[in-house]
Design a protein around this motif. Structure first.
Motif, PDB file in Angstrom:
ATOM      1  N   ALA A 187       0.817  -1.214   0.000  1.00  0.00           N
ATOM      2  CA  ALA A 187       0.000   0.000   0.000  1.00  0.00           C
ATOM      3  C   ALA A 187       0.848   1.261   0.000  1.00  0.00           C
ATOM      4  O   ALA A 187       1.820   1.377   0.740  1.00  0.00           O
ATOM      5  N   SER A 188       0.463   2.206  -0.846  1.00  0.00           N
ATOM      6  CA  SER A 188       1.129   3.512  -0.818  1.00  0.00           C
ATOM      7  C   SER A 188       0.192   4.612  -0.348  1.00  0.00           C
ATOM      8  O   SER A 188       0.612   5.759  -0.186  1.00  0.00           O
ATOM      9  N   ILE A 189      -1.068   4.253  -0.104  1.00  0.00           N
ATOM     10  CA  ILE A 189      -2.019   5.314   0.260  1.00  0.00           C
ATOM     11  C   ILE A 189      -1.642   6.072   1.530  1.00  0.00           C
ATOM     12  O   ILE A 189      -1.925   7.275   1.618  1.00  0.00           O
ATOM     13  N   PHE A 246       0.989   7.442   2.206  1.00  0.00           N
ATOM     14  CA  PHE A 246       1.725   8.656   1.824  1.00  0.00           C
ATOM     15  C   PHE A 246       1.230   9.276   0.514  1.00  0.00           C
ATOM     16  O   PHE A 246       1.219  10.480   0.371  1.00  0.00           O
ATOM     17  N   ASP A 247       0.750   8.441  -0.439  1.00  0.00           N
ATOM     18  CA  ASP A 247       0.393   9.081  -1.719  1.00  0.00           C
ATOM     19  C   ASP A 247      -0.981   9.747  -1.688  1.00  0.00           C
ATOM     20  O   ASP A 247      -1.386  10.382  -2.652  1.00  0.00           O
ATOM     21  N   LYS A 248      -1.642   9.650  -0.522  1.00  0.00           N
ATOM     22  CA  LYS A 248      -2.891  10.423  -0.376  1.00  0.00           C
ATOM     23  C   LYS A 248      -2.610  11.912  -0.588  1.00  0.00           C
ATOM     24  O   LYS A 248      -3.496  12.683  -0.933  1.00  0.00           O
ATOM     25  N   GLU A 280      -5.083   0.268  -1.459  1.00  0.00           N
ATOM     26  CA  GLU A 280      -3.716   0.349  -1.963  1.00  0.00           C
ATOM     27  C   GLU A 280      -3.189   1.759  -2.180  1.00  0.00           C
ATOM     28  O   GLU A 280      -2.209   2.146  -1.584  1.00  0.00           O
ATOM     29  N   ASP A 281      -3.808   2.507  -3.086  1.00  0.00           N
ATOM     30  CA  ASP A 281      -3.240   3.837  -3.335  1.00  0.00           C
ATOM     31  C   ASP A 281      -4.335   4.859  -3.622  1.00  0.00           C
ATOM     32  O   ASP A 281      -5.528   4.526  -3.689  1.00  0.00           O
ATOM     33  N   ILE A 282      -3.937   6.096  -3.792  1.00  0.00           N
ATOM     34  CA  ILE A 282      -4.892   7.185  -3.979  1.00  0.00           C
ATOM     35  C   ILE A 282      -5.699   6.983  -5.268  1.00  0.00           C
ATOM     36  O   ILE A 282      -6.882   7.348  -5.332  1.00  0.00           O
ATOM     37  N   HIS A 283      -5.078   6.357  -6.256  1.00  0.00           N
ATOM     38  CA  HIS A 283      -5.766   6.168  -7.540  1.00  0.00           C
ATOM     39  C   HIS A 283      -6.950   5.226  -7.375  1.00  0.00           C
ATOM     40  O   HIS A 283      -8.045   5.469  -7.877  1.00  0.00           O
ATOM     41  N   MET A 284      -6.720   4.097  -6.647  1.00  0.00           N
ATOM     42  CA  MET A 284      -7.788   3.125  -6.432  1.00  0.00           C
ATOM     43  C   MET A 284      -8.840   3.682  -5.482  1.00  0.00           C
ATOM     44  O   MET A 284     -10.032   3.449  -5.653  1.00  0.00           O
ATOM     45  N   SER A 300      -3.411   3.607 -17.390  1.00  0.00           N
ATOM     46  CA  SER A 300      -2.930   2.661 -16.385  1.00  0.00           C
ATOM     47  C   SER A 300      -2.534   3.482 -15.174  1.00  0.00           C
ATOM     48  O   SER A 300      -2.321   4.697 -15.277  1.00  0.00           O
ATOM     49  N   ARG A 301      -2.408   2.831 -14.041  1.00  0.00           N
ATOM     50  CA  ARG A 301      -1.896   3.590 -12.898  1.00  0.00           C
ATOM     51  C   ARG A 301      -0.450   4.017 -13.137  1.00  0.00           C
ATOM     52  O   ARG A 301       0.049   4.915 -12.482  1.00  0.00           O
ATOM     53  N   ASN A 302       0.208   3.357 -14.089  1.00  0.00           N
ATOM     54  CA  ASN A 302       1.612   3.706 -14.319  1.00  0.00           C
ATOM     55  C   ASN A 302       1.768   5.101 -14.934  1.00  0.00           C
ATOM     56  O   ASN A 302       2.608   5.887 -14.493  1.00  0.00           O
ATOM     57  N   ASP A 303       0.933   5.400 -15.953  1.00  0.00           N
ATOM     58  CA  ASP A 303       1.010   6.770 -16.487  1.00  0.00           C
ATOM     59  C   ASP A 303       0.279   7.739 -15.566  1.00  0.00           C
ATOM     60  O   ASP A 303       0.640   8.911 -15.456  1.00  0.00           O
ATOM     61  N   GLN A 304      -0.722   7.215 -14.847  1.00  0.00           N
ATOM     62  CA  GLN A 304      -1.480   8.070 -13.931  1.00  0.00           C
ATOM     63  C   GLN A 304      -0.578   8.591 -12.805  1.00  0.00           C
ATOM     64  O   GLN A 304      -0.564   9.791 -12.508  1.00  0.00           O
ATOM     65  N   VAL A 305       0.196   7.681 -12.204  1.00  0.00           N
ATOM     66  CA  VAL A 305       1.013   8.112 -11.071  1.00  0.00           C
ATOM     67  C   VAL A 305       2.153   9.005 -11.538  1.00  0.00           C
ATOM     68  O   VAL A 305       2.516   9.978 -10.861  1.00  0.00           O
ATOM     69  N   ALA A 306       2.692   8.705 -12.701  1.00  0.00           N
ATOM     70  CA  ALA A 306       3.773   9.566 -13.224  1.00  0.00           C
ATOM     71  C   ALA A 306       3.242  10.983 -13.452  1.00  0.00           C
ATOM     72  O   ALA A 306       3.910  11.976 -13.142  1.00  0.00           O
ATOM     73  N   ALA A 330       9.978  -1.383 -17.839  1.00  0.00           N
ATOM     74  CA  ALA A 330       9.509  -0.015 -17.635  1.00  0.00           C
ATOM     75  C   ALA A 330       9.204   0.156 -16.146  1.00  0.00           C
ATOM     76  O   ALA A 330      10.115   0.154 -15.338  1.00  0.00           O
ATOM     77  N   TYR A 331       7.920   0.207 -15.757  1.00  0.00           N
ATOM     78  CA  TYR A 331       7.586   0.413 -14.349  1.00  0.00           C
ATOM     79  C   TYR A 331       7.950  -0.804 -13.498  1.00  0.00           C
ATOM     80  O   TYR A 331       7.711  -1.943 -13.881  1.00  0.00           O
ATOM     81  N   SER A 332       8.541  -0.552 -12.347  1.00  0.00           N
ATOM     82  CA  SER A 332       8.701  -1.575 -11.302  1.00  0.00           C
ATOM     83  C   SER A 332       8.179  -0.990  -9.999  1.00  0.00           C
ATOM     84  O   SER A 332       8.228   0.228  -9.801  1.00  0.00           O
ATOM     85  N   LYS A 333       7.715  -1.859  -9.127  1.00  0.00           N
ATOM     86  CA  LYS A 333       7.062  -1.358  -7.923  1.00  0.00           C
ATOM     87  C   LYS A 333       8.019  -0.603  -7.011  1.00  0.00           C
ATOM     88  O   LYS A 333       7.601   0.205  -6.177  1.00  0.00           O
ATOM     89  N   ASP A 334       9.320  -0.850  -7.186  1.00  0.00           N
ATOM     90  CA  ASP A 334      10.304  -0.061  -6.434  1.00  0.00           C
ATOM     91  C   ASP A 334       9.996   1.428  -6.542  1.00  0.00           C
ATOM     92  O   ASP A 334      10.252   2.205  -5.630  1.00  0.00           O
ATOM     93  N   MET A 335       9.481   1.791  -7.730  1.00  0.00           N
ATOM     94  CA  MET A 335       9.291   3.214  -8.009  1.00  0.00           C
ATOM     95  C   MET A 335       8.212   3.852  -7.132  1.00  0.00           C
ATOM     96  O   MET A 335       8.138   5.073  -7.045  1.00  0.00           O
ATOM     97  N   GLN A 336       7.418   3.022  -6.497  1.00  0.00           N
ATOM     98  CA  GLN A 336       6.438   3.561  -5.554  1.00  0.00           C
ATOM     99  C   GLN A 336       7.143   4.251  -4.381  1.00  0.00           C
ATOM    100  O   GLN A 336       6.582   5.125  -3.738  1.00  0.00           O
ATOM    101  N   ASP A 337       8.390   3.840  -4.143  1.00  0.00           N
ATOM    102  CA  ASP A 337       9.188   4.453  -3.073  1.00  0.00           C
ATOM    103  C   ASP A 337       9.730   5.833  -3.460  1.00  0.00           C
ATOM    104  O   ASP A 337      10.537   6.411  -2.731  1.00  0.00           O
ATOM    105  N   ASP A 338       9.316   6.346  -4.614  1.00  0.00           N
ATOM    106  CA  ASP A 338       9.816   7.657  -5.037  1.00  0.00           C
ATOM    107  C   ASP A 338       9.247   8.792  -4.195  1.00  0.00           C
ATOM    108  O   ASP A 338       9.900   9.811  -3.986  1.00  0.00           O
ATOM    109  N   LYS A 339       8.018   8.592  -3.704  1.00  0.00           N
ATOM    110  CA  LYS A 339       7.318   9.732  -3.114  1.00  0.00           C
ATOM    111  C   LYS A 339       7.772  10.119  -1.703  1.00  0.00           C
ATOM    112  O   LYS A 339       7.970  11.322  -1.444  1.00  0.00           O
ATOM    113  N   PRO A 340       7.951   9.156  -0.767  1.00  0.00           N
ATOM    114  CA  PRO A 340       8.319   9.595   0.589  1.00  0.00           C
ATOM    115  C   PRO A 340       9.563  10.488   0.649  1.00  0.00           C
ATOM    116  O   PRO A 340       9.534  11.506   1.348  1.00  0.00           O
TER     117      PRO A 340
END
Ligand code: ARG
Length: 456
Positions: free
Chosen positions: A19-21, A23-25, A79-83, A105-111, A313-323
């Motif tokens: 879950a990233s919600i 922080f990504d809230k 999970e996240d703000i998008h969902m 996709s959430r991939n372009d959405q989050v970017a 391309a996208y890997s879930k590691d990238m979810q750690d970009d925001k904190p």
């Protein structure tokens, strides 16, 4: 959201790590804006019906109002703000909500969301830095003539003006502003419509969504678009350099506020007392700005290490970009505000600064320069003669301009009485009129240019 293929829900720890919600809230505004732009485009392109597009838009507006009023509820299952946003939209408008995620996709959405967030963060930092520059310029104008020791190796070197010293920080902050502005300009292309990684077969209009979100246009390559976090790294690197500058000024305030220096008195509002030592007035804000710079640099390193070696391309590691970006931004914004307050309110003890400049043989170079200029002595020889004068002053415990003329003549007969005019700290700073030099006349020009640039 992917129940079709799965027969069991996630393990509790899986849910938590995934879950990233929590922080990504913080991206909710950008998420609503991005989704509304996407929905409007889907409607205009005939990919969803006008009625559904209108229902989605109105529903998203309501979700945004709810977030604004009540905050975002953290439900790890979402999970996240998008969902979370999509689920709330479905509750509000029913099955039409399911059409929003077409050609996305959430991939372009989050970017997209994150780029929009970083863009606003840069705007906030730029405004804060302009305010700090204004504070520096106003204090520099006040102290264009105030003499202080300039240091190298933290040893008294040559007299400078306090205004010149403060304007040095104005220059550093100016470069920071340019780095942030540059980061923003480079980042301002929209990833939206890159979909998961390969683009989409739907007849989307990426130019339209880019324009609606204030981007200069769409990004060129879908794979790059969903895996690019350069914009976040650029932000963190600019933030790190800026924080390093703030830490240097902080360190000067800490040193200057110490009793042996006594160059500044921090105002009550920007210092703290001690619970045990009644005489204490501690420069805590300056120390914390200095300390925060280390954490900001750590955030920059955290994201750099996360991105290193990630295949496209996208890997879930990238979810750690925001904190790290959120943390660095909060620390930087606070540091800029605190530094601005300190600069505005600090009392410069100019008589102490002047005395320190006079005490350290800081005009020795002026004696050497005088020998070169007036007596045509080669500089290396003049340096040697001056060294003997300093030694004499040191052993007799007087200032350079207190050495009697006979004693100076005994060191070198080419010295005459006129030398005393060059040995005062005021004469020393006034002489340094070269481009970028410390002379009050140059400082006033620099201040005037800065005031014009800042529209002060
Ligand atoms: N929460 C995710 C993030 O912050 C959104 C993207 C998820 N995409 C995916 N394929 N799992 O990166």
């Amino acid at each position: 959201m992917w129940g079709g293929r799965f027969s069991e829900g996630p393990a509790a720890v899986m849910r938590e790590i995934n879950a990233s919600i929590p922080f990504d809230k913080r991206l909710w505004r950008e998420d609503i804006a991005g989704s509304r732009a996407h929905a409007a485009m889907l409607g205009a392109a005939g990919i969803v019906s006008p009625d559904d597009a209108a229902a989605i838009d109105a529903g998203l507006a309501t979700v945004g109002q709810e977030y604004d009023a009540d905050g975002v509820t953290v439900d790890l299952a979402l999970e996240d703000i998008h969902m979370a946003t999509e689920q709330r939209l479905a509750q509000l408008i029913g099955p039409a909500a399911g059409r929003l995620h077409t050609a996305r996709s959430r991939n372009d959405q989050v970017a997209t969301d994150f780029k929009l967030w970083v863009r606003s963060a840069i705007d906030a930092v730029l405004a804060g830095l302009a305010g700090l520059q204004a504070a520096l310029v106003m204090r520099a104008e006040e102290h264009a003539d105030s003499v202080m020791p300039g240091f190298t190796h933290l040893q008294v070197a040559q007299p400078v003006t306090l205004g010149h010293h403060l304007m040095a920080y104005y220059e550093m902050i100016g470069r920071d502003r340019s780095r942030f502005a540059d980061a923003k300009a480079r980042a301002n292309l929209s990833p939206l419509g890159s979909a998961a990684l390969a683009g989409t077969g739907f007849p989307i209009d990426r130019d339209a969504t880019a324009a609606a979100l204030g981007f200069d246009g769409p990004t060129a390559n879908s794979l790059d678009s969903v895996s690019d976090r350069d914009f976040a790294m650029d932000y963190l690197m600019a933030a790190t350099t800026c924080a390093v500058h703030l830490s240097r000024l902080s360190e000067e305030f800490v040193i200057w506020a110490s009793q042996p220096f006594g160059f500044v008195a921090l105002s009550d509002a920007w210092s703290t007392g001690s619970s045990i030592m009644p005489q204490k007035r501690n420069p805590d804000a300056a120390e914390l700005v200095r300390g925060h710079s280390g954490r900001i640099a750590g955030c920059m390193m955290a994201l750099t290490m996360t991105m290193k070696g990630l295949p496209l391309a996208y890997s879930k590691d990238m979810q750690d970009d925001k904190p790290p970006v959120f943390e660095a931004h909060d620390l930087l914004a606070l540091s800029i505000a605190a530094m601005t307050g300190m600069v505005e309110s600090v009392t410069f003890r100019t008589e102490r600064m002047r005395a320190a400049a006079e005490a350290g043989y800081s005009t020795a170079t002026d004696l050497a320069d005088w020998l070169v200029r007036v007596a045509d002595v080669p500089f290396r020889e003049a340096h040697h003669i001056t060294g003997q004068a300093v030694r004499l002053a040191e052993t007799t415990g007087c200032a350079l301009d207190q050495i009697p003329i006979d004693a100076l003549k005994a060191i070198d007969p080419r010295i005459d009485k006129r030398v005393y005019d060059a040995l005062s700290v005021d004469a020393s700073v006034a002489a340094r009129v070269s481009h970028g030099g410390t002379a009050p006349v140059r400082v006033r020009e620099a201040v005037a240019r800065a005031k014009e640039a800042l529209a002060l």
